[in-house]
Scaffold this active site. Structure first.
Site, mmCIF file in Angstrom:
data_model
loop_
_atom_site.group_PDB
_atom_site.id
_atom_site.type_symbol
_atom_site.label_atom_id
_atom_site.label_comp_id
_atom_site.label_asym_id
_atom_site.label_seq_id
_atom_site.Cartn_x
_atom_site.Cartn_y
_atom_site.Cartn_z
ATOM 1 N N SER A 135 0.858 -1.187 0.000
ATOM 2 C CA SER A 135 0.000 0.000 0.000
ATOM 3 C C SER A 135 0.891 1.232 0.000
ATOM 4 O O SER A 135 2.080 1.157 0.351
ATOM 5 C CB SER A 135 -0.892 -0.009 1.248
ATOM 6 O OG SER A 135 -1.516 1.244 1.444
ATOM 7 N N TYR A 148 -1.862 -0.792 10.662
ATOM 8 C CA TYR A 148 -1.936 -1.011 9.218
ATOM 9 C C TYR A 148 -0.662 -0.521 8.534
ATOM 10 O O TYR A 148 -0.067 -1.238 7.716
ATOM 11 C CB TYR A 148 -3.159 -0.296 8.649
ATOM 12 C CG TYR A 148 -3.349 -0.520 7.167
ATOM 13 C CD1 TYR A 148 -3.904 -1.705 6.701
ATOM 14 C CD2 TYR A 148 -2.988 0.450 6.237
ATOM 15 C CE1 TYR A 148 -4.080 -1.928 5.337
ATOM 16 C CE2 TYR A 148 -3.164 0.240 4.882
ATOM 17 C CZ TYR A 148 -3.706 -0.946 4.437
ATOM 18 O OH TYR A 148 -3.883 -1.159 3.091
ATOM 19 N N LYS A 152 2.227 -2.700 6.413
ATOM 20 C CA LYS A 152 2.544 -2.409 5.012
ATOM 21 C C LYS A 152 4.009 -2.008 4.830
ATOM 22 O O LYS A 152 4.629 -2.315 3.810
ATOM 23 C CB LYS A 152 1.618 -1.326 4.469
ATOM 24 C CG LYS A 152 0.148 -1.769 4.426
ATOM 25 C CD LYS A 152 -0.022 -3.080 3.672
ATOM 26 C CE LYS A 152 -1.446 -3.554 3.649
ATOM 27 N NZ LYS A 152 -1.611 -4.866 2.990
#
Length: 262
Positions: A135, A148, A152
């Site tokens: 991402s 998160y 990533k």
């Protein structure tokens, strides 16, 4: 005499570096002028995790259209079956396995049934392609997404380290690609929005990803101008970087502890 020998070695290494630098720039210039060569994936075995919905399902459809042999994994039995039916209608051969990728024993069990072992088999044949879906959050951070962003960043680091190690081992036949899109309209976060840019649709991310895979591109940013933003972020002072982040004004609905943040 020893000093002279060291000096000659240093000059030789400098000349080699400059030659490599010039060659690399010339090669990059040629690639910009010539259309990228795309490899064929018809008949190739393609393993897709998270194939039951979203990006995984859309990617499976693209490989099905190219007549790849698909092995689809997901923990969602219903979604996995729907994806398989779509791909079979497109003419692809499909095998499905309900796999929870957080459980190592399920991964090994499914691998034994399909592809034996992934990277060792690729290395024996010096052939294959490993795609890491990360991402933009693997390069840039967003408030209230600590877990998160951390995951990533780890995915991007895995891609870079694996790419380097394969190169060191001389396994240049194994290609690697890392895909880094901004927010997508997948329902992962509720009501994402930003003042600059826009929220991406899954199909446009898959289009860029497939182009990157077929042309053996190492890093795929969606949209592509993210690569410029990443370079700029390394050059500008932190105060300016913070100001620019405020201008982008990335927001989404989320629950942080007991507080609702927007």
């Amino acid at each position: 005499e020893k000093f002279l020998s060291l000096a000659v070695g240093a000059v030789r290494e400098l000349a080699l570096f400059l030659g490599t630098l010039l060659y690399a720039y010339a090669e990059a210039a040629v690639r910009l002028l010539l259309p990228a060569r795309r490899k064929a994936v018809g008949g190739e075995l393609v393993l897709l995790t998270g194939a039951g919905r979203g990006l995984g399902r859309a990617t499976a459809r693209e490989f099905a259209r190219r007549q790849s042999r698909l092995v689809l994994w997901d923990v969602d039995t219903h979604g996995l079956r729907e994806t398989a039916e779509e791909c079979e209608r497109l003419g692809a051969t499909v095998h499905t396995f309900v796999v929870d990728c957080s459980k190592r024993e399920e991964i090994y069990s499914a691998a034994e049934k399909t592809t034996r072992a992934f990277l060792p088999a690729m290395m024996d044949n010096n052939r294959g392609h490993i795609v890491t879906v990360a991402s933009a959050a693997g390069h840039f951070v967003t408030s209230f997404m600590v877990a998160y962003c951390s995951s990533k960043f780890a995915a991007v680091g895995f891609h870079k380290a694996l790419t380097e190690e394969l190169s060191t081992l001389g396994k240049n036949g194994i290609k690697t690609t890392c895909v880094c899109p901004v927010f997508m309209n997948t329902g992962f976060v509720k009501n994402p929005r930003t003042r600059l840019g826009r929220i991406l649709e899954v199909d446009e991310v898959v289009k860029e990803m497939m182009e990157g895979i077929l042309t053996n591109k190492k890093m795929v940013f969606v949209p592509p101008q993210l690569s410029i933003a990443l370079f700029t972020d390394m050059l500008i002072p932190e105060r300016v970087s913070r100001f620019l982040k405020k201008l982008t004004d990335v927001k989404f609905d989320a629950i942080v502890g007991h507080w609702s943040k927007q």
